[in-house]
Design an enzyme around this catalytic site. Structure first.
Site, mmCIF file in Angstrom:
data_model
loop_
_atom_site.group_PDB
_atom_site.id
_atom_site.type_symbol
_atom_site.label_atom_id
_atom_site.label_comp_id
_atom_site.label_asym_id
_atom_site.label_seq_id
_atom_site.Cartn_x
_atom_site.Cartn_y
_atom_site.Cartn_z
ATOM 1 N N SER A 279 1.022 -1.269 0.062
ATOM 2 C CA SER A 279 -0.052 0.005 -0.006
ATOM 3 C C SER A 279 0.856 1.244 0.128
ATOM 4 O O SER A 279 0.187 2.506 -0.466
ATOM 5 C CB SER A 279 -0.730 0.086 1.159
ATOM 6 O OG SER A 279 -0.230 -0.142 2.592
ATOM 7 N N ASP A 530 -3.333 6.753 11.765
ATOM 8 C CA ASP A 530 -2.682 5.862 10.752
ATOM 9 C C ASP A 530 -1.278 6.639 10.584
ATOM 10 O O ASP A 530 -1.061 7.747 9.923
ATOM 11 C CB ASP A 530 -3.358 5.902 9.461
ATOM 12 C CG ASP A 530 -2.408 5.076 8.182
ATOM 13 O OD1 ASP A 530 -1.434 4.850 8.559
ATOM 14 O OD2 ASP A 530 -3.249 4.954 7.157
ATOM 15 N N HIS A 533 0.746 5.408 6.447
ATOM 16 C CA HIS A 533 0.698 6.150 5.021
ATOM 17 C C HIS A 533 0.995 7.782 5.121
ATOM 18 O O HIS A 533 0.905 8.278 6.217
ATOM 19 C CB HIS A 533 -1.055 5.918 4.439
ATOM 20 C CG HIS A 533 -0.931 4.361 4.340
ATOM 21 N ND1 HIS A 533 -1.658 3.447 5.276
ATOM 22 C CD2 HIS A 533 -0.654 3.415 3.557
ATOM 23 C CE1 HIS A 533 -1.545 2.356 4.993
ATOM 24 N NE2 HIS A 533 -1.109 2.039 3.752
#
Length: 562
Positions: A279, A530, A533
């Protein structure tokens, strides 16, 4: 059938004709010479009669060119009238013959004067049957007028003259000059796009500092890229500060070339650029899509997700016939997490020597960008399938130390690259490790919660930084990559410089399980932040600048220069 017209003298009054002819006949019968006085008198009477008839014709004539043309006599009728006139003169007197002929054969100027008031034979009066020789003369004059007018019409018709030919030649010359100028501009523009970006070989692009720059950063704006997903649109998701977008990486000994989307697209013309990995590589792929799409008009670009069995996302630039793709393979080799939509499994197992199933999708790609890192961090040991395959339903595994398993996977990958990639066609990159920021104590924020509420990069470091990066995996990559014999692999060393960007993560301004965090979840960063990312625009744009510098600084193939 049209009735034949009478001669000029046949239309004169009967009494007048008898008087003229009678005098001549009587004189000849008596044998007496015809006196000159008699001839003159006869001519005077005849001329007076003609003058009166002309005046009458003028008063009755309809002055229009159409009428003149409509009543114009035929040529043979005019010839008959002239012959009849000559015959009449002969019957009057031989001695006066020359005088009468001169009167009847008037010069053309006189005929032109007469034509202005001439009346055709059909005037509509009750005496139409008694028209005189003057009417015949008028008809002849009318015919002359018709001929003149037809000639005038011929003269005034539009024709292509010498001047028109010159104008046409000038117009064509101007068009040719404009076409040449346009072609020259296009050639100059193409030459500019075929330029080679200068990056000194001795310059280490990865050693430098973050510089706050409101003028040159970011390269694009969040609202201008329609292809960004909600996972990375931090401002739209509620983040209030945008300072994380305005930090520019400045190498110590040189400059990092500013990203030029048109130049990169020219490099990608008729080619494929593919990001392969997890990702984080998808995060970087989204960044690259936004970087290049900014110069492509609407309707000339498309993005298709979950193609190729669901493993690929493809951005297509129509006019360039170029693609920027992402292929989901979080471990590069086969694993039980290869489903791009459903991959959150509790026990991640890899088949470390099986790569063909993924690799067949990489063949023929012009630029390959690989990564694998974040999915290795869940456990200290990796589970490796002991025998068989996932397709066969095998589930038995052994646990192997993380760095050992990582190195074995890279060996499998490197062997495939060296055997299957044509170095004359394909350039291969391997991305360094993208760091996490879950230990705020590492940068001196005692009491902080992960990366939440961080708004500035780490600066003024006096001690070494330890944010939890597994440098053993970094070392494994540095050891394996040089072992490739045929295909050079460019290592993009983003790890240390990215460790400084604790401010650039999506934090609580993102998705979880495909849904935006609620205000209650955003208020609980310990659970929901998060710190893996990155927001876009943001740090991955700099990673792509490193790719751009390498691609744009390589020489153009000889065929592409022609």
């Amino acid at each position: 059938m049209q009735q034949r017209r009478k001669s000029v003298f046949a239309s004169a009054p009967f009494a007048m004709k008898q008087a003229a002819l009678g005098a001549g006949v009587a004189a000849r019968k008596n044998g007496a010479p015809l006196s000159l006085a008699a001839v003159v008198f006869a001519l005077f009477v005849f001329a007076t009669f003609l003058y009166n008839e002309d005046i009458k014709s003028i008063t009755d004539f309809q002055f229009s060119a159409g009428a003149i043309r409509a009543k114009a006599p035929d040529l043979h009728l005019l010839q008959e009238a002239e012959a009849a006139a000559h015959a009449a003169v002969n019957t009057l007197a031989k001695r006066g013959e020359e005088v009468i002929v001169r009167v009847l054969q008037a010069p053309p100027s006189a005929a032109s004067d007469a034509s202005a008031g001439a009346l055709p034979l059909q005037s509509g009066s009750a005496n139409a049957t008694g028209a005189t020789a003057a009417a015949a003369k008028a008809n002849a004059a009318s015919a002359a007028v018709d001929v003149v007018q037809e000639k005038e019409r011929d003269v005034t018709l539009p024709t292509v003259t010498g001047g028109g030919g010159a104008d046409e030649a000038r117009r064509r010359a101007d068009e040719e000059a404009a076409e040449k100028a346009s072609a020259a501009e296009a050639a100059a523009a193409t030459a500019a796009l075929r330029a080679v970006v200068s990056v000194p070989e001795t310059c280490d692009l990865y050693r430098g500092n973050w510089v706050y720059d409101e003028v040159n950063a970011p390269v694009y704006k969040e609202g201008e890229c329609e292809f960004l997903t909600e996972q990375v649109t931090c401002m739209r998701n509620g983040r209030r500060d945008d300072s994380y977008q305005k930090w520019r990486w400045q190498p110590t000994d040189c400059d990092l070339p500013r990203f030029d989307a048109r130049l990169l697209l020219e490099r990608l013309r008729n080619k494929r650029l593919m990001f392969v990995g997890d990702s984080l590589n998808r995060n970087q792929w989204e960044s690259m899509v936004c970087l290049v799409q900014s110069v492509i008009p609407k309707g000339k670009k498309t993005l298709t997700k979950f193609v190729n069995g669901g493993s690929s996302n493809v951005f297509y630039a129509h006019e360039y016939n170029a693609t920027v793709e992402f292929y989901w393979a979080p471990f590069l080799v086969e694993s039980n997490s290869d489903n791009p939509k459903v991959h959150s499994v509790p026990d991640r197992v890899i088949q470390w020597h099986a790569i063909a199933k993924h690799a067949r999708n990489w063949v023929g790609v012009d630029y390959l960008v690989f990564n694998t890192y974040i999915w290795w961090l869940n456990t200290l040991d990796m589970k490796v399938l002991r025998k068989g395959s996932f397709d066969q339903g095998s589930t038995e595994y052994v646990e192997v130390d993380r760095p050992v398993a990582y190195k074995e996977v890279l060996k499998t990958w490197a062997k495939w690259v060296d055997r299957n990639i044509d170095p004359n066609k394909t350039i291969v990159f391997f991305m360094g490790m993208s760091p996490n920021h879950i230990t705020p104590e590492a940068w001196g924020n005692q009491g902080g919660i992960k990366c939440a509420m961080e708004t500035l990069p780490i600066t003024n470091r006096s001690t070494s930084l330890d944010v939890g990066t597994d440098w053993r995996l970094y070392a494994g990559a540095q050891e394996v990559l040089p072992t490739l014999r045929r295909v050079p692999v460019h290592f993009v060393d983003i790890t240390a410089l990215s460790e400084l960007r604790k401010d650039a993560h999506t934090s609580v301004h993102t998705l979880r399980q495909g849904k935006l965090l609620t205000p209650e979840q955003q208020a609980d960063p310990k659970t929901y932040a998060d710190c893996i990312h990155w927001c876009l625009p943001g740090l991955p744009d700099t990673w792509n600048q490193f790719l751009y510098a390498r691609i744009a600084s390589s020489p153009w193939p000889a065929a592409a220069k022609q």
